[in-house]
Design an enzyme around this catalytic site. Structure first.
Site, PDB file in Angstrom:
ATOM      1  N   SER A   1       0.834  -1.201   0.000  1.00  0.00           N
ATOM      2  CA  SER A   1       0.000   0.000   0.000  1.00  0.00           C
ATOM      3  C   SER A   1       0.868   1.250   0.000  1.00  0.00           C
ATOM      4  CB  SER A   1      -0.856  -0.020   1.269  1.00  0.00           C
ATOM      5  OG  SER A   1      -1.428   1.227   1.508  1.00  0.00           O
TER       6      SER A   1
ATOM      7  N   TYR B   1      -1.619  -0.865  10.813  1.00  0.00           N
ATOM      8  CA  TYR B   1      -1.894  -1.422   9.474  1.00  0.00           C
ATOM      9  C   TYR B   1      -0.686  -1.206   8.564  1.00  0.00           C
ATOM     10  CZ  TYR B   1      -3.526  -1.653   4.660  1.00  0.00           C
ATOM     11  OH  TYR B   1      -3.621  -1.929   3.321  1.00  0.00           O
TER      12      TYR B   1
ATOM     13  N   LYS C   1       2.156  -3.914   6.803  1.00  0.00           N
ATOM     14  CA  LYS C   1       2.561  -3.995   5.385  1.00  0.00           C
ATOM     15  C   LYS C   1       4.094  -3.886   5.266  1.00  0.00           C
ATOM     16  CE  LYS C   1      -1.436  -4.501   3.385  1.00  0.00           C
ATOM     17  NZ  LYS C   1      -1.814  -5.765   2.763  1.00  0.00           N
TER      18      LYS C   1
HETATM   19  P1  NAD Z   1     -11.059  -6.719   1.177  1.00  0.00           P
HETATM   20  O1  NAD Z   1     -11.258  -6.691   2.641  1.00  0.00           O
HETATM   21  O2  NAD Z   1     -12.234  -6.450   0.296  1.00  0.00           O
HETATM   22  O3  NAD Z   1     -10.438  -8.132   0.744  1.00  0.00           O
HETATM   23  C1  NAD Z   1      -9.623  -8.892   1.583  1.00  0.00           C
HETATM   24  C2  NAD Z   1     -10.150 -10.317   1.554  1.00  0.00           C
HETATM   25  O4  NAD Z   1      -9.319 -11.137   2.375  1.00  0.00           O
HETATM   26  C3  NAD Z   1     -11.571 -10.437   2.096  1.00  0.00           C
HETATM   27  O5  NAD Z   1     -12.348 -11.217   1.201  1.00  0.00           O
HETATM   28  C4  NAD Z   1     -11.395 -11.144   3.438  1.00  0.00           C
HETATM   29  O6  NAD Z   1     -12.518 -11.931   3.768  1.00  0.00           O
HETATM   30  C5  NAD Z   1     -10.138 -11.957   3.192  1.00  0.00           C
HETATM   31  N1  NAD Z   1      -9.347 -12.261   4.392  1.00  0.00           N
HETATM   32  C6  NAD Z   1      -8.935 -11.413   5.362  1.00  0.00           C
HETATM   33  N2  NAD Z   1      -8.205 -12.055   6.283  1.00  0.00           N
HETATM   34  C7  NAD Z   1      -8.126 -13.351   5.871  1.00  0.00           C
HETATM   35  C8  NAD Z   1      -7.498 -14.497   6.389  1.00  0.00           C
HETATM   36  N3  NAD Z   1      -6.809 -14.461   7.537  1.00  0.00           N
HETATM   37  N4  NAD Z   1      -7.615 -15.665   5.716  1.00  0.00           N
HETATM   38  C9  NAD Z   1      -8.324 -15.716   4.553  1.00  0.00           C
HETATM   39  N5  NAD Z   1      -8.950 -14.658   4.029  1.00  0.00           N
HETATM   40  C10 NAD Z   1      -8.848 -13.483   4.681  1.00  0.00           C
HETATM   41  O7  NAD Z   1      -9.869  -5.713   0.834  1.00  0.00           O
HETATM   42  P2  NAD Z   1      -9.337  -5.189  -0.572  1.00  0.00           P
HETATM   43  O8  NAD Z   1      -9.660  -3.746  -0.655  1.00  0.00           O
HETATM   44  O9  NAD Z   1      -9.737  -6.086  -1.657  1.00  0.00           O
HETATM   45  O10 NAD Z   1      -7.776  -5.278  -0.306  1.00  0.00           O
HETATM   46  C11 NAD Z   1      -7.000  -6.400  -0.710  1.00  0.00           C
HETATM   47  C12 NAD Z   1      -5.579  -6.208  -0.259  1.00  0.00           C
HETATM   48  O11 NAD Z   1      -5.074  -4.990  -0.794  1.00  0.00           O
HETATM   49  C13 NAD Z   1      -5.407  -6.105   1.254  1.00  0.00           C
HETATM   50  O12 NAD Z   1      -4.215  -6.773   1.603  1.00  0.00           O
HETATM   51  C14 NAD Z   1      -5.268  -4.627   1.500  1.00  0.00           C
HETATM   52  O13 NAD Z   1      -4.504  -4.352   2.649  1.00  0.00           O
HETATM   53  C15 NAD Z   1      -4.542  -4.187   0.241  1.00  0.00           C
HETATM   54  N6  NAD Z   1      -4.766  -2.771  -0.086  1.00  0.00           N
HETATM   55  C16 NAD Z   1      -6.049  -2.302  -0.186  1.00  0.00           C
HETATM   56  C17 NAD Z   1      -6.269  -0.954  -0.473  1.00  0.00           C
HETATM   57  C18 NAD Z   1      -7.666  -0.402  -0.524  1.00  0.00           C
HETATM   58  O14 NAD Z   1      -7.825   0.808  -0.312  1.00  0.00           O
HETATM   59  N7  NAD Z   1      -8.691  -1.181  -0.825  1.00  0.00           N
HETATM   60  C19 NAD Z   1      -5.179  -0.110  -0.685  1.00  0.00           C
HETATM   61  C20 NAD Z   1      -3.887  -0.618  -0.596  1.00  0.00           C
HETATM   62  C21 NAD Z   1      -3.704  -1.967  -0.281  1.00  0.00           C
HETATM   63  C1  WQD Z   2      -9.305   9.743   0.873  1.00  0.00           C
HETATM   64  C2  WQD Z   2      -9.468  11.236   1.133  1.00  0.00           C
HETATM   65  C3  WQD Z   2      -9.737  11.760   3.464  1.00  0.00           C
HETATM   66  C4  WQD Z   2     -13.587   9.682   3.927  1.00  0.00           C
HETATM   67  C5  WQD Z   2      -6.637   4.743   2.921  1.00  0.00           C
HETATM   68  C6  WQD Z   2      -5.532   4.052   3.667  1.00  0.00           C
HETATM   69  C7  WQD Z   2      -4.479   3.592   2.698  1.00  0.00           C
HETATM   70  C8  WQD Z   2      -5.102   2.741   1.586  1.00  0.00           C
HETATM   71  C9  WQD Z   2      -6.238   3.439   0.936  1.00  0.00           C
HETATM   72  C10 WQD Z   2      -5.074   0.472   2.296  1.00  0.00           C
HETATM   73  C11 WQD Z   2      -8.686  11.737   2.349  1.00  0.00           C
HETATM   74  C12 WQD Z   2     -10.993  12.097   2.701  1.00  0.00           C
HETATM   75  C13 WQD Z   2     -12.414  10.215   3.423  1.00  0.00           C
HETATM   76  C14 WQD Z   2     -14.629  10.557   4.331  1.00  0.00           C
HETATM   77  C15 WQD Z   2     -13.247  12.415   3.678  1.00  0.00           C
HETATM   78  N1  WQD Z   2      -5.681   1.532   2.116  1.00  0.00           N
HETATM   79  N2  WQD Z   2     -12.243  11.559   3.293  1.00  0.00           N
HETATM   80  N3  WQD Z   2     -14.408  11.907   4.185  1.00  0.00           N
HETATM   81  O1  WQD Z   2      -6.910   7.767   3.710  1.00  0.00           O
HETATM   82  O2  WQD Z   2      -6.049   8.138   1.350  1.00  0.00           O
HETATM   83  O3  WQD Z   2      -6.087   5.885   2.273  1.00  0.00           O
HETATM   84  O4  WQD Z   2      -7.172   3.864   1.925  1.00  0.00           O
HETATM   85  O5  WQD Z   2      -3.907   0.228   2.128  1.00  0.00           O
HETATM   86  O6  WQD Z   2      -3.561   2.867   3.432  1.00  0.00           O
HETATM   87  O7  WQD Z   2      -4.956   4.951   4.601  1.00  0.00           O
HETATM   88  O8  WQD Z   2      -8.230   6.933   1.698  1.00  0.00           O
HETATM   89  O9  WQD Z   2     -10.571   6.945   1.023  1.00  0.00           O
HETATM   90  O10 WQD Z   2     -10.017   7.017   3.478  1.00  0.00           O
HETATM   91  O11 WQD Z   2      -9.561   9.020   2.066  1.00  0.00           O
HETATM   92  O12 WQD Z   2     -13.120  13.639   3.583  1.00  0.00           O
HETATM   93  O13 WQD Z   2     -15.695  10.155   4.820  1.00  0.00           O
HETATM   94  O14 WQD Z   2     -10.863  11.483   1.446  1.00  0.00           O
HETATM   95  O15 WQD Z   2      -9.465  12.718   4.450  1.00  0.00           O
HETATM   96  O16 WQD Z   2      -8.256  13.031   2.059  1.00  0.00           O
HETATM   97  P1  WQD Z   2      -6.766   7.299   2.336  1.00  0.00           P
HETATM   98  P2  WQD Z   2      -9.668   7.408   2.092  1.00  0.00           P
END
Ligand code: NAD
Ligand code: WQD
Length: 336
Positions: free
Chosen positions: A126, A150, A154
């Protein structure tokens, strides 16, 4: 024979979209998910869209015996590892759950892979690993830091993967640092379905638009940005899914890939509200409130390294993100 890919967390938001693309590209897919943050229905929809199904195993990545069984029952070529917990705020309150699920979960998966001699993995990291960046755009050589458990989880996993690569030349590892995933598949059949109150901006906006939530709270308008609201790099989830296929292919000629996946464009919260208003044809009520703890002003990447390393560039823009996210929300007002 078609390659078989194990997708952990394949029922989740990014995992379901990637599973669809893998099936469409002809891969055999085995999904391992414990459904702690997703629903099996997501995979029914994926099967409908692809015209074929993944194998689905309900189980936990922390279950070493189960993983050993999987690797011996199926001849898996590569792993795409999405499974994990991802709520930043919750990680501050329950840090041990995050180290357990994310760090111990990944360690257990890597141990089972090593045991089975499966040494290709694409890992979901991330942009949060850059902490509060000194400048934008953020490139891969920027200093890394964690501002919450979190993010720390990572970083720990990234270090584990790098150490593994150094220790054993058989491993091929792609670390993909996603910026802000948004949007949905263009069919409107699969998309993001958060449990309870959404933490992230896009699902929150979409639920205001569909009438599930009254108004958006904008977390601060006094940041050092164009309009004072936070600026992020929103990337279409289908572009992100394509990035995983590109990384799998690139692992044929790279041992360790570390790439940012984003568009290179930053949009403010107000930009996002306006773009979504155009897509849904409604005005969206919002209110400016206090900053959210830990939020940074600006985050966007420079995608040139990804282009060079994995030959991938995003193809979809802000309008596609909003139109597709809205289609999904309208067709599924209460999620799956
Ligand atoms: P998500 O929660 O929709 O998907 C994660 C999936 O993993 C879910 O289906 C959950 O049930 C499953 N899971 C969690 N823990 C588990 C375990 N111990 N064993 C088996 N299954 C398990 O999230 P997402 O948005 O699809 O994110 C996927 C990956 O990408 C995550 O690792 C997340 O940290 C990373 N990521 C997400 C974002 C984002 O903003 N969505 C941004 C950067 C990184
Ligand atoms: C985006 C912008 C908020 C909600 C997070 C994690 C990051 C990654 C992606 C997993 C910011 C603003 C948000 C709301 C708002 N996830 N906001 N009102 O914080 O950039 O990233 O998700 O890896 O690690 O930190 O994403 O969508 O929460 O926020 O004003 O109700 O929207 O302040 O500027 P963020 P976000």
């Amino acid at each position: 024979m078609m390659k078989k890919i194990l997708v952990t967390g394949g029922a989740g938001y990014i995992g379901s979209h990637t599973t669809l693309l893998l099936l469409q590209a002809g891969f055999d897919v085995l999904v391992l998910d414990n459904f702690c943050n997703s629903k099996p229905e997501a995979l029914n929809r994926v099967s409908r869209l692809a015209g074929r199904s993944p194998h689905i195993i309900e189980g936990d990545i922390r279950n070493y015996d189960l993983l050993n069984q999987l690797f011996s029952d199926y001849s898996i070529d590569s792993v795409i590892h999405f499974a994990g917990l991802k709520a930043v705020g919750e990680s501050v309150i329950k840090p041990l759950d995050y180290y357990d699920n994310n760090v111990l979960g990944s360690l257990t998966l890597l141990q089972a892979m090593a045991h089975a001699n499966v040494t290709n993995i694409v890992f979901s990291s991330s942009a949060t690993v850059y902490g509060d960046p000194q400048s934008v755009p953020i490139s891969e050589d920027f200093p890394l830091s964690a501002t919450n458990p979190y993010g720390a989880s990572k970083l720990h996993i990234e270090v584990m993967l790098q150490d593994l690569c150094r220790a054993d030349p058989n491993w091929r590892i792609a670390i993909l640092r996603y910026f802000n995933p948004a949007g949905a598949h263009e069919s409107g059949l699969i998309g993001e379905d958060p449990n309870g109150m959404p933490n992230n901006l896009m699902p929150f906006i979409a639920q205001v638009a569909v009438g599930n939530l009254k108004e958006l709270s904008i977390f601060g308008n006094d940041f050092d940005t164009r309009d004072g609201t936070g600026v992020r790099d929103y990337i279409h989830v289908m572009d992100l899914a394509e990035g995983h296929l590109a990384a799998l292919i690139a692992l044929d000629h790279h041992k360790l890939i570390t790439c940012n996946l984003g568009t290179g464009r930053g949009y403010s919260v107000l930009d996002m509200v306006r773009a979504f208003e155009v897509a849904c044809g409604k005005q969206l009520p919002y209110r400016i409130v206090e900053r959210r703890l830990g939020d940074i002003a600006e985050s966007y990447t420079d995608p040139t390294h990804a282009k060079a390393m994995i030959n991938w560039l995003p193809r979809r823009g802000l309008e596609d993100i909003c139109i597709d996210h809205w289609r999904w929300q309208q067709m599924n007002p209460n999620g799956y």
